[in-house]
Design a protein around this motif. Structure first.
Motif, short mmCIF file in Angstrom:
data_model
loop_
_atom_site.label_atom_id
_atom_site.label_comp_id
_atom_site.label_asym_id
_atom_site.label_seq_id
_atom_site.Cartn_x
_atom_site.Cartn_y
_atom_site.Cartn_z
N ILE A 163 0.85 -1.21 0.00
CA ILE A 163 0.00 0.00 0.00
C ILE A 163 0.88 1.25 0.00
CG2 ILE A 163 -0.35 0.17 2.53
CD1 ILE A 163 -3.26 1.07 1.85
N ALA A 214 1.99 1.66 -3.48
CA ALA A 214 0.93 2.23 -4.33
C ALA A 214 0.90 3.75 -4.21
CB ALA A 214 -0.43 1.63 -3.94
N LYS A 264 -5.56 0.97 4.99
CA LYS A 264 -5.07 -0.41 5.13
C LYS A 264 -5.95 -1.21 6.10
CE LYS A 264 -1.36 -3.54 6.05
NZ LYS A 264 -2.03 -4.35 7.07
N TYR A 276 -4.02 -0.56 -4.68
CA TYR A 276 -3.67 -1.56 -3.67
C TYR A 276 -4.81 -2.55 -3.48
CZ TYR A 276 -2.98 -3.61 0.94
OH TYR A 276 -2.87 -4.49 1.98
#
Ligand code: FES
Ligand code: FES
Lengths: 156, 783
Positions: free
Chosen positions: A90, A93, A114, A152
């Motif tokens: 992530i 990304a 997340k 992500y």
């Protein structure tokens, strides 16, 4: 003051603090971590977010005593997720999308997204928006950040 | 322990300093120069000593104050324009890499540290690119260095300069690869000893390989992984934590402070009182917060504030300082002859910078020396201001710019730097101060409220005959500059006066050159003063009259200061006039513009948005349900510092007045593009920040104090709002000067939005923010 043990990014730390101290100050001052940030101190912006037991928690309004010590109460900060050399996907990304300006909000945005995506691997756009309803970026790098989050999510 | 960065250490070493010169005291990052060594460093770098109240006039006269080449051939550049989140750090590295033909990885950049970088004043006003990317300053230093290196190589290799080529930090003879020499061998570790050349040639854009490319931000990986060190993360050994206690009301003054109320609190160190400045210092941040909360302080009542509801009316009634920008002196006659005269009044609120992180600084003041780690946009001015406050010689104060939260103008960065300095001096130890959310929001230097009266006369053919503008806006303080610490709250509390305000009525007739003055002049007028015309349009009959009044709150430049407010009024108003004469808003704008670049962005934005040429509002309006519309707005930022046009598509829920953004298309011309992705990032962020300001942001107050003091009372669109598609059309124009690009898109957002709401519904909202209540009221007022 009381001795409090915290498990942060996989390591145990014992600090001697007022148990009412919000977790944020312990992380950024006693443990010298750069990830969690003071934005508002009121639970309104997300800058101080950490992940505790898989959930995004606003450390500015979380007394340190409530996340002390118990196994499984691991606290993850942005620096615990990945490193410059080996960023978490992530984080990668966000780097790929160049999704920031000043970067002050990134801690809150990345960790909030997340924690949400870990629990909702196939979210709709509306659900993603809902999960970020009280997360701010005052530089308004919104379009890039949402692209990074979706990038992500697509990979996850 | 915090250490000097490698870059900084190298820079000092190159300036003839040993590490021991730098690190005195307990190994802290406390660069305490003796006066002699300061002078030596300044001299070595070609930077003279600044005085109170002045910017060093010799800035950057010497090449060595900008660029140094190490023995390994790596290049260190020094800049006074700092990274604020706008990408200035990376793009300046690109500039140096390009001009010197070295890979980006061999370039180091040192920004805004008063001990080593040139005094370039403030990083603001979309001036960093114009300042450092055209034929002067950093860009010219790069070109001067490249030419100097070529001359040195020519001597060394015995090959004429025109047969040499530079690549990857090596100069070689064309066609003879055996004749080559690296920069390190030519000059490594030595000074150029050259004045900046005014004739050195920049590399033409057609030869660029690094500049003009979408180079990723070098700071992004560290930011995304929590490694990046903001000023909030500066930790100096022995550092204490301070907190300020601001007055409870605007204009309240201190009566007494009861230190006993906090003396027994854990970690307590000191209560600091100076005139009306009150602060506490404790060992830990949370302790300082507790102490500030518990400290018993008595204050006088505030001075009283004008009613928020009627503030715009209040402004009209105040003594004012008046200025005429243009006055063709025939406006009244032209309006009298016009086929019709249209008038409208636009209202804009105070808004705040509202940085994501409340402002923070760390100061270490010991004896007659000080170091301040500050997120200020104005490192040198803050050095002077802090020196005044601390009673120190400016050359004994070092300000090290250290990144903070995005600021968009003067947030609390300067004031908190003064706070930290005062508290550190009082305890003789390093002190970190971070403002509370409320202290940040209640006392910052707000962006200006405005009342703008517009009047236009149109002829029988629909053309604009005359444009009459009259506006009121407030002022108090601003950037402290080099000698006005009272322009921000800390300085005022310490007893320094803000910039004095002197009413002046009537306004003198315009003189000198035409000055666009923050886009107070509409783009559509000729802007003629004394026979010379500097406007972007064709309307000859023009009057632009501005009234400034004394503000009850501190004011300061908030991203696109005044340009945004003025452009909101101009671009909505021309839309109203176009609607009045049943003209297409794009064609009507183009018809009244003379500036080719501004016309081009309007046309390109319209094309990219598949603009359908027709008058607004759209045909077959329905009064109920969700209505869709589109609007356009454009600006030549400050007349010639960036050109931008935006088409906004919106949905308006006519039952509630809620507005949803669907798509924003922005065409922008900022001259030669240094980094297209950086420019897009600025456009996207500016457009959405502009929409947040247009839809919800407003400073509020009661009769004593500001009441918008957190994110519930000051509304910023969160990540989770219905984010529209944002498309940018970049117009890369080489062969002209580079302009700013960070404040253009935000300038036109509110107007494009207001025009789109009108197109969708036929209702005109003339007051920002366009809250659902206001939009609903405008919808209900339709006849
Ligand atoms: S700092 Fe914790 S939510 Fe804002
Ligand atoms: S990037 Fe600056 S607040 Fe988000």
């Amino acid at each position: 003051m009381a001795a409090i043990t915290l498990n942060v990014n996989g390591r145990a730390h014992t600090v001697d603090v007022d148990p009412a101290t919000p977790l944020l100050y312990v992380l950024s001052d006693d443990l010298a971590l750069n990830g969690p940030k003071f934005g508002c101190g009121l639970g309104q912006c997300g800058a101080c977010t950490v992940i505790v037991r898989g959930r995004a928690v606003r450390s500015c309004v979380t007394p340190v005593s409530t996340v002390a010590g118990a196994p499984g109460a691991d606290i993850m900060t942005l620096e615990g997720l990945g490193t410059v050399e080996r960023p978490h996907p992530i984080q990668q990304a966000f780097i790929d999308e160049q999704a920031a300006q000043c970067g002050f909000c990134l801690n809150g945005v990345i960790l909030t997204a997340k924690a949400f995506l870990d629990q909702n691997p196939k979210p709709s756009d509306a659900q993603i928006s809902q999960s970020l309803a009280t997360t701010l970026c005052r530089c308004f790098a919104h379009t890039r950040m949402l692209r990074a989050i979706k990038r992500y999510a697509g990979r996850a | 322990m915090k250490k000097l960065t490698i870059d900084a250490r190298q820079a000092f070493a190159q300036a003839g300093f040993s590490r021991r010169d730098l690190l005195k005291g307990a190994g802290a990052l406390v660069v305490t120069f003796s006066t002699a060594s300061t002078a030596r460093l300044a001299d070595a770098l070609g930077v003279g000593q600044g005085q109170f109240g002045t910017q060093n006039a010799r800035v950057g006269a010497q090449l060595d104050s900008w660029i140094a080449i190490a023995a390994d051939g790596s290049v260190t550049a020094y800049t006074g324009k700092c990274e604020l989140g706008q990408g200035m750090y990376t793009v300046q590295m690109q500039l140096i890499a390009e001009e010197l033909s070295v890979p980006l990885s061999r370039v180091k950049l040192i920004q805004c540290d008063t001990s080593v970088t040139p005094d370039q004043g403030t990083t603001s006003g979309s001036q960093s690119t114009p300042t450092n990317f055209n034929e002067r300053n950093l860009a010219q230093a790069g070109a001067t260095a490249r030419e100097a290196l070529l001359r040195l190589a020519s001597e060394r290799l015995a090959v004429p300069v025109d047969r040499l080529a530079a690549s990857d930090g090596v100069i070689s003879a064309r066609g003879d690869g055996s004749k080559r020499v690296g920069y390190g061998d030519l000059i490594g570790g030595k000074r150029f000893n050259l004045a900046l050349s005014t004739t050195a040639k920049r590399k033409p854009a057609s030869e660029w390989t690094v500049l003009g490319k979408p180079v990723p931000r070098v700071d992004m990986p560290a930011m995304a992984t929590g490694q990046f060190e903001f000023v909030h993360n500066v930790r100096v050994p022995g550092m204490l934590h301070g907190r300020v206690v601001r007055p409870p009301a605007v204009g309240a003054t201190l009566v007494s402070v009861d230190e006993a109320s906090v003396r027994s609190l854990p970690g307590f160190v000191k209560v600091v009182v100076k005139k009306n400045f009150v602060g506490v210092v404790c060992e830990k941040p949370w302790q300082a917060i507790q102490a500030a909360q518990h400290l018993k302080a008595a204050w006088t009542p505030g001075a009283g504030l004008p009613a928020h509801r009627d503030f715009h009316g209040f402004m009209r009634r105040q003594p004012s300082r008046d200025a005429l920008l243009v006055n063709s002196k025939d406006v009244d006659q032209q309006l009298a002859r016009a086929a019709s005269v249209i008038t409208a009044t636009y209202l804009y609120p105070y808004q705040m910078h509202g940085s994501m992180g409340s402002s923070c600084a760390v100061a270490d003041v010991r004896g007659d020396r000080a170091t301040i780690w500050s997120p200020t946009q104005s490192a040198y001015p803050v050095r002077s201001g802090a020196a005044m406050i601390l009673g120190l010689a400016p050359e004994n104060v070092r300000v090290v710019f250290t990144r903070g939260s995005g600021c968009y103008g003067i947030n609390g960065a300067d004031t908190v730097s003064f706070d930290a300095a005062v508290l550190s001096q009082a305890v003789g130890k390093p002190v970190r101060v971070q403002l509370s959310r409320k202290d940040e929001m209640a006392w910052e230097n707000y962006g200006l409220a405005y009342v703008i009266d517009q009047r236009i006369g149109v002829g029988a053919d629909g053309a604009i005959l005359a444009w009459d503008y009259e506006a009121w806006s407030p002022t108090r303080g601003g950037r402290p500059g080099y000698d006005r610490p009272g322009n921000v709250v800390t300085g005022m509390l310490l007893g320094y006066e803000p910039q004095p305000f002197a009413p002046r009525t009537p306004a003198p007739e315009p003189g000198g050159r035409f000055n666009n003055n923050s886009n107070a002049a509409p783009s559509y007028v000729t802007g003629c003063v004394a026979g010379r015309c500097g406007g972007a349009g064709i309307v000859k009959s023009e009057r632009v009259l501005s009234h400034t009044i004394a503000s009850p709150f501190f004011t300061g430049p908030l991203r696109s200061p005044s340009r945004l407010q003025n452009t909101f009024a101009h671009e909505c108003f021309i839309d109203e006039v176009a609607a009045h004469v049943r003209a297409d808003p794009v064609a009507y704008r183009v018809r009244h513009l003379s500036d080719a670049r501004l016309r081009a962005v309007v046309t390109r934005a319209a094309e990219a948005a598949q603009w359908e040429a027709r008058p607004s509002p759209r045909p077959n309006l329905s009064r109920t349900g969700v209505a869709r519309g589109r609007g356009i707005a454009c600006v030549a930022y400050e007349g010639d510092n960036g050109y931008s046009a935006m088409v906004a598509d919106v949905d308006v829920d006519q039952a509630t007045g809620a507005v949803t953004l669907k798509r924003l298309v922005i065409a922008q011309d900022c001259g030669p593009i240094s980094n297209p992705d950086g420019m897009k990032n600025q456009i996207e962020g500016g457009a959405l920040q502009g929409m947040s300001r247009a839809l919800g942001e407003e400073v509020t107050w009661d009769d004593q104090k500001v009441t918008s003091v957190d994110w519930r009372t000051y509304r910023s669109l969160p990540l989770g709002f219905a984010v529209p598609v944002v498309e940018s059309v970049l117009i890369n124009r080489t062969g002209v000067e580079a302009t700013g690009s960070g404040e253009t898109a935000i300038t036109i957002a509110a107007a494009a939005l207001g025009n789109a709401i009108f197109d969708a519904t036929g209702a005109r909202v003339r007051q920002v923010p366009f809250t659902p209540d206001r939009v609903k009221a405008a919808l209900d007022a339709r006849t």
